[in-house]
Design a protein around this motif. Sequence first.
Motif, PDB file in Angstrom:
ATOM      1  N   ARG A   1       1.188  -0.925  -0.603  1.00  0.00           N
ATOM      2  CA  ARG A   1      -0.323  -0.187   0.033  1.00  0.00           C
ATOM      3  C   ARG A   1       0.415   0.870  -0.099  1.00  0.00           C
ATOM      4  NH1 ARG A   1      -5.333  -0.931   2.046  1.00  0.00           N
ATOM      5  NH2 ARG A   1      -5.259   1.033   2.547  1.00  0.00           N
TER       6      ARG A   1
ATOM      7  N   SER B   1      -2.121   2.332   6.251  1.00  0.00           N
ATOM      8  CA  SER B   1      -3.401   1.760   6.249  1.00  0.00           C
ATOM      9  C   SER B   1      -3.470   0.850   6.943  1.00  0.00           C
ATOM     10  CB  SER B   1      -2.758   0.437   4.734  1.00  0.00           C
ATOM     11  OG  SER B   1      -3.363  -0.316   4.726  1.00  0.00           O
TER      12      SER B   1
ATOM     13  N   THR C   1      -4.779  -2.115   6.664  1.00  0.00           N
ATOM     14  CA  THR C   1      -4.613  -3.035   7.004  1.00  0.00           C
ATOM     15  C   THR C   1      -2.927  -3.749   6.694  1.00  0.00           C
ATOM     16  OG1 THR C   1      -6.477  -2.714   5.022  1.00  0.00           O
ATOM     17  CG2 THR C   1      -4.904  -4.852   4.426  1.00  0.00           C
TER      18      THR C   1
ATOM     19  N   GLN D   1      -4.470   1.917  -1.950  1.00  0.00           N
ATOM     20  CA  GLN D   1      -5.801   1.679  -1.319  1.00  0.00           C
ATOM     21  C   GLN D   1      -5.358  -0.426  -1.745  1.00  0.00           C
ATOM     22  OE1 GLN D   1      -9.390   4.439  -2.123  1.00  0.00           O
ATOM     23  NE2 GLN D   1      -8.103   5.818  -1.594  1.00  0.00           N
ATOM     24  N   SER D   2      -6.458  -1.072  -0.820  1.00  0.00           N
ATOM     25  CA  SER D   2      -6.782  -2.433  -1.251  1.00  0.00           C
ATOM     26  C   SER D   2      -7.196  -2.505  -2.705  1.00  0.00           C
ATOM     27  CB  SER D   2      -8.012  -2.447  -0.603  1.00  0.00           C
ATOM     28  OG  SER D   2      -7.503  -2.702   0.674  1.00  0.00           O
TER      29      SER D   2
ATOM     30  N   SER E   1      -5.030  -4.864  -5.367  1.00  0.00           N
ATOM     31  CA  SER E   1      -5.391  -5.914  -6.018  1.00  0.00           C
ATOM     32  C   SER E   1      -5.575  -5.734  -7.528  1.00  0.00           C
ATOM     33  CB  SER E   1      -6.809  -5.836  -5.512  1.00  0.00           C
ATOM     34  OG  SER E   1      -7.211  -6.101  -4.330  1.00  0.00           O
TER      35      SER E   1
ATOM     36  N   ALA F   1      -4.604  -8.515   0.356  1.00  0.00           N
ATOM     37  CA  ALA F   1      -5.551  -7.220   1.078  1.00  0.00           C
ATOM     38  C   ALA F   1      -6.313  -8.076   1.394  1.00  0.00           C
ATOM     39  CB  ALA F   1      -6.438  -6.815  -0.994  1.00  0.00           C
ATOM     40  N   GLU F   2      -7.522  -7.101   1.327  1.00  0.00           N
ATOM     41  CA  GLU F   2      -8.926  -7.725   2.721  1.00  0.00           C
ATOM     42  C   GLU F   2      -9.275  -9.554   1.417  1.00  0.00           C
ATOM     43  OE1 GLU F   2      -7.017  -4.093   3.779  1.00  0.00           O
ATOM     44  OE2 GLU F   2      -8.598  -4.630   2.538  1.00  0.00           O
TER      45      GLU F   2
ATOM     46  N   TYR G   1     -11.898  -7.698  -1.540  1.00  0.00           N
ATOM     47  CA  TYR G   1     -10.894  -8.063  -2.598  1.00  0.00           C
ATOM     48  C   TYR G   1     -10.398  -9.099  -3.669  1.00  0.00           C
ATOM     49  CZ  TYR G   1     -11.581  -2.747  -1.014  1.00  0.00           C
ATOM     50  OH  TYR G   1     -11.884  -1.338  -0.168  1.00  0.00           O
TER      51      TYR G   1
END
Length: 383
Positions: free
Chosen positions: A200, A204, A206, A240-241, A245, A258-259, A262
């Motif tokens: 990222r 973040s 994450t 960002q995610s 991705s 990533a989560e 995603y």
Amino acid sequence: MKLQRNGRSKALAIGAVALVSSLSLAACGSDNNNSSAGSTGGTGGSSTSAAAIKCADKQAPMLAAGSTAQGTAIDVWKAAFGAACPSSTLNYSGGGSGAGVQQFNQGKVTFAGSDAALKATEVEASKAVCTGGGQGIDLPMVGGLVSIIFNVQGVDHLVLDAPTLAKIFDSQITKWNAPEIAALNPGVTLPAADIQAFHRSDDSGTTQNLTAYLAKASNGAWAYPAAKTWAGKGGQSAAQSAGVSAQVKSVPNSIGYAELSYAQQNNLKSASIATGASKPVDATAVNAATTIATAKSAGASNPNDLALSLDYATKAEGAYPIVLVTYEIVCDKGNKPETLDTLKAFLNYTISDAGQHAIGDKGYVPLPKEVSDKVKTVIGTLS
């Protein structure tokens, strides 16, 4: 406030797994994962959740910002909430946890989403906007996991562990057929290709959860503290995610994080994690629920702050270690009076069984009852 690892905790874990198991994880989720602008919209959950929503007596539109990890969850919730309460629209801007907390402490948003609990300095800064002696607090709202997403030519299933991941993301392992990766993947033909790692570019939560895992479980291979700001050497950054991705999806022989939502939306493969359990653990909501259900209170000085301490170094069977909890950041006292009633109504819906269930098929983990019950109690005290 502490969530103990006793028989009750085991029951929580079983209950969390049962709840998530009942949800279909095949759904890919909302296409509008950025949640960047616009009033209430999105898809899913509005018809089935409306009965659980009690609108505020004094409705008002709200602004919020922060975590992209919870973007799809917010899409689902604001669609249902806005349909039930037409004067209570929510405009949620992503931008990452760091940006969300900053905007909250500048008084620009009603609440912020953050995948990391407030730091002491951020709590202190919040006192300028939380009037009447109030301060910012952390309310757990979204459970999830960080997928190690990969696009390796000829490889459908990949196993990695914390020391190997740490070296990959710090440019110490640079080839996919490196001995460390090969040892974790016997029988898999790994290409003799350069590894392209993505991280990222924005601050973040994450990133903080991933680096917390690397710091706790890599046996010293990760030389940096857990932080929202990326510290590893090399690699390329993306915003960002969604950006990470997209890069992994388009660049052969790449890896990122990533989560789970995603990964699902982009049809990306997620690595299994070798934790020291009898077999590697897959990146699924069920396995993340096993870890989240054993979380403890982080021991904040404010009893209304419900920040959790997660066991990133777990070796429990079926426990996926790279988990996250997204917090909604609000004032315990001194919230803006014009949006207070709507804020409480919205949060009461999102933490309800119906609200948590509504996001279960989007790659999220419904929070254990012991956590959600405490959140409900604190919401009732907000002023």
